[in-house]
Design an enzyme around this catalytic site. Sequence first.
Site, PDB file in Angstrom:
ATOM      1  N   LEU A  51      -4.744  15.007   3.259  1.00  0.00           N
ATOM      2  CA  LEU A  51      -3.945  15.239   4.466  1.00  0.00           C
ATOM      3  C   LEU A  51      -3.009  16.436   4.293  1.00  0.00           C
ATOM      4  O   LEU A  51      -2.649  16.777   3.163  1.00  0.00           O
ATOM      5  CB  LEU A  51      -3.122  13.990   4.783  1.00  0.00           C
ATOM      6  N   THR A  69      -1.860  21.792  -2.408  1.00  0.00           N
ATOM      7  CA  THR A  69      -1.578  23.158  -2.839  1.00  0.00           C
ATOM      8  C   THR A  69      -0.717  23.181  -4.087  1.00  0.00           C
ATOM      9  O   THR A  69      -0.973  23.956  -5.025  1.00  0.00           O
ATOM     10  CB  THR A  69      -0.890  23.944  -1.705  1.00  0.00           C
ATOM     11  N   SER A 112      -9.970  19.993   4.816  1.00  0.00           N
ATOM     12  CA  SER A 112     -11.398  19.639   4.934  1.00  0.00           C
ATOM     13  C   SER A 112     -11.568  18.172   5.308  1.00  0.00           C
ATOM     14  O   SER A 112     -12.051  17.371   4.502  1.00  0.00           O
ATOM     15  CB  SER A 112     -12.154  19.963   3.641  1.00  0.00           C
TER      16      SER A 112
END
Length: 241
Positions: free
Chosen positions: A80, A86, A152
């Site tokens: 999510l 990251t 994704s």
Amino acid sequence: MYRDTNKRSIVKGISWRIIATTTTITIVYLFFGRLDLAIATGMIETVLKVALYWAHERAWFKIKWGRKKIEPFNLWFTGLPLSGKTTIADRVYEELKKLDIPLERIDSKDIRELIPNIGYTREERNRHMLRLGNLIRTLQNNSVSTVASFVSPYRESRKAIREIVKNNIVVYVKADVESCKTRDYKGVYARAMSGELQNFSGINDVYEEPQHAEIVIDTDAMDVQAAVDIIIKYIKKNHVK
């Protein structure tokens, strides 16, 4: 990957021969007591052994026996928005660079800045994933491994990535939607809940959890360093031995 150039091999040979020749001169002088003979012996030995060392290094460079090629891999971080993908991927990338392997970092934010107006519908996202899959495959054809982080959200696009690239390792960065909201320093969850942002994974669009992820990282129960350690251990065990 790096390889020694001819110049580097020659300099390595000379530096070693300075040490070895000094030892030879000393030994000959101690045995025969003649400095001229010791120096002459040392010089002849230096010329011959530097040449032999260079030829030996070049010959072994061409011999593949005993060398193992590191096949390129792709670490695919999915989860999510604001789940921690990251942050963890950046840290993993920095750790993998220490292994001195060809490596590239790919993040959704950077790619969307390069390719504007991609869109966020299911069709547009799936098309975007195909572009990324082909980009990663091109890098792999040049022996470059990748660390990629993208929401994704759809299973079909992640399946397409797995089919396109080699050695694809899915890292599912799992986090509860409520936890992601507390990390929402960008205010994107609030904008999605107000209707300002459409097709936002976890709010007004689905996020389909990976069913066959190689690694699952629960950021509600694990800190960043623990997650990095798990991923690096997996890579070292299965891909960089």
